[in-house]
Design a protein around this motif. Sequence first.
Motif, PDB file in Angstrom:
ATOM      1  N   GLN A   7       0.841  -1.204   0.000  1.00  0.00           N
ATOM      2  CA  GLN A   7       0.000   0.000   0.000  1.00  0.00           C
ATOM      3  C   GLN A   7       0.878   1.257   0.000  1.00  0.00           C
ATOM      4  O   GLN A   7       0.583   2.245  -0.665  1.00  0.00           O
ATOM      5  CB  GLN A   7      -0.833  -0.059   1.277  1.00  0.00           C
ATOM      6  CG  GLN A   7      -1.887   0.961   1.408  1.00  0.00           C
ATOM      7  CD  GLN A   7      -2.726   0.707   2.661  1.00  0.00           C
ATOM      8  OE1 GLN A   7      -2.654  -0.358   3.271  1.00  0.00           O
ATOM      9  NE2 GLN A   7      -3.508   1.680   3.032  1.00  0.00           N
TER      10      GLN A   7
ATOM     11  N   GLN B 146     -12.639  -0.716  -1.835  1.00  0.00           N
ATOM     12  CA  GLN B 146     -12.274  -2.037  -1.317  1.00  0.00           C
ATOM     13  C   GLN B 146     -13.077  -3.102  -2.052  1.00  0.00           C
ATOM     14  O   GLN B 146     -14.299  -3.003  -2.152  1.00  0.00           O
ATOM     15  CB  GLN B 146     -12.580  -2.075   0.194  1.00  0.00           C
ATOM     16  CG  GLN B 146     -12.153  -3.347   0.896  1.00  0.00           C
ATOM     17  CD  GLN B 146     -10.641  -3.526   0.947  1.00  0.00           C
ATOM     18  OE1 GLN B 146      -9.926  -2.603   1.318  1.00  0.00           O
ATOM     19  NE2 GLN B 146     -10.157  -4.702   0.552  1.00  0.00           N
TER      20      GLN B 146
ATOM     21  N   GLN C 281      -7.488  -3.652  -2.584  1.00  0.00           N
ATOM     22  CA  GLN C 281      -7.842  -2.245  -2.415  1.00  0.00           C
ATOM     23  C   GLN C 281      -7.538  -1.626  -3.777  1.00  0.00           C
ATOM     24  O   GLN C 281      -6.399  -1.745  -4.267  1.00  0.00           O
ATOM     25  CB  GLN C 281      -6.917  -1.608  -1.386  1.00  0.00           C
ATOM     26  CG  GLN C 281      -7.508  -1.537  -0.002  1.00  0.00           C
ATOM     27  CD  GLN C 281      -6.649  -0.688   0.910  1.00  0.00           C
ATOM     28  OE1 GLN C 281      -5.456  -0.924   1.025  1.00  0.00           O
ATOM     29  NE2 GLN C 281      -7.232   0.298   1.531  1.00  0.00           N
TER      30      GLN C 281
END
Length: 218
Positions: free
Chosen positions: A67, A85, A90
Motif C-alpha cells: 500500500q 475495497q 484495495q
Amino acid sequence: MTDWIQRWKEGKIGWHREQVNTKLIEFIDCLQLKSGDTVFVPLCGKSGDMLYLLEQGFKVIGVELSQLAIEQFFDENNRTYTINQTEKFQVYQGENITLYCGDYFSLEASMLTLVSAVYDRAALVALTVDLREKYAAHLYSIISTDCRLLLLTLNYPQSQISGPPFAVNEAEVASLFSQGFECQKLQCFNDIENEPKFLRAGVDFIEKATYCLHKTGE
Ligand SMILES: C[S@@+](CC[C@H](N)C(=O)[O-])C[C@H]1O[C@@H](n2cnc3c(N)ncnc32)[C@H](O)[C@@H]1O
C-alpha cells in the motif's frame, strides 16, 4: 510476501529508479500500442515507468502488494486518487491509472479485459524459481490473446551472489513462455560496469536482456 511489505516499510527499495527505463523508451514500439490503449504493469512498485506510459497517452493498470508503494506513487507524482475495497484488493483509482493493492496471483482475467500490452521490469526476476513458473502461467491465464509483453530480465552467475533480483537466462524465458507465446529476443548485453553491487561481489557478468512476447494462444 510480508518480506516485500517490510522492505517498503524500511525503505529498502534498491531496485527503484528515478529515471525512466531506457529500454522501455527504446523498445516501446514493439508493443504496437495505439493512443488510449491500456498497459498492465505487474508488481509495479512505484515505478516512474508508469508515469512515462501515462505521458505517452496510454492507460495503466498495475498490481502491487505494498500500500505504501502505491500511495507514494500517487503522492510523489502529485496525482489524486480514490480507494475502493473489493474482496481481494484495495483499488486505487487515479486519472487513467488503476493500481490494485494485493496479490498478483489473485488477479482475474475479467480485471484485465482492456489490456493490450504488458510491461515487466523487475517483476519476473523478483520471484524465486517456483514462483516464476506460477507467474508466467498466471499471466497467460489473465491476458487476452494478441497481447504483447515487453520483458526485461537479468542473467548472472547465481552461485556468485544471491537474489532478488534472480538470474533468469534465455532458456528459462523460452521455457516459461513456450506455451501460447511467440518470443523474440530484442537485445542482450553485459552491463557489469554499471552494477556496482555485482562488481563489488566479484560477479563475472550481468547480462541484461529485452524480449518481446506475443500471446498467440497457440
Ligand atoms: C523488485 S520490485 C520492482 C518494482 C517495479 N516493477 C519497478 O521496476 O520498480 C518488485 C515489486 O513487486 C512487489 N510484489 C512482490 N510480490 C508480489 C505479488 N505477489 N503481488 C503483487 N506485488 C508483488 C513488491 O512489493 C515490489 O514492490
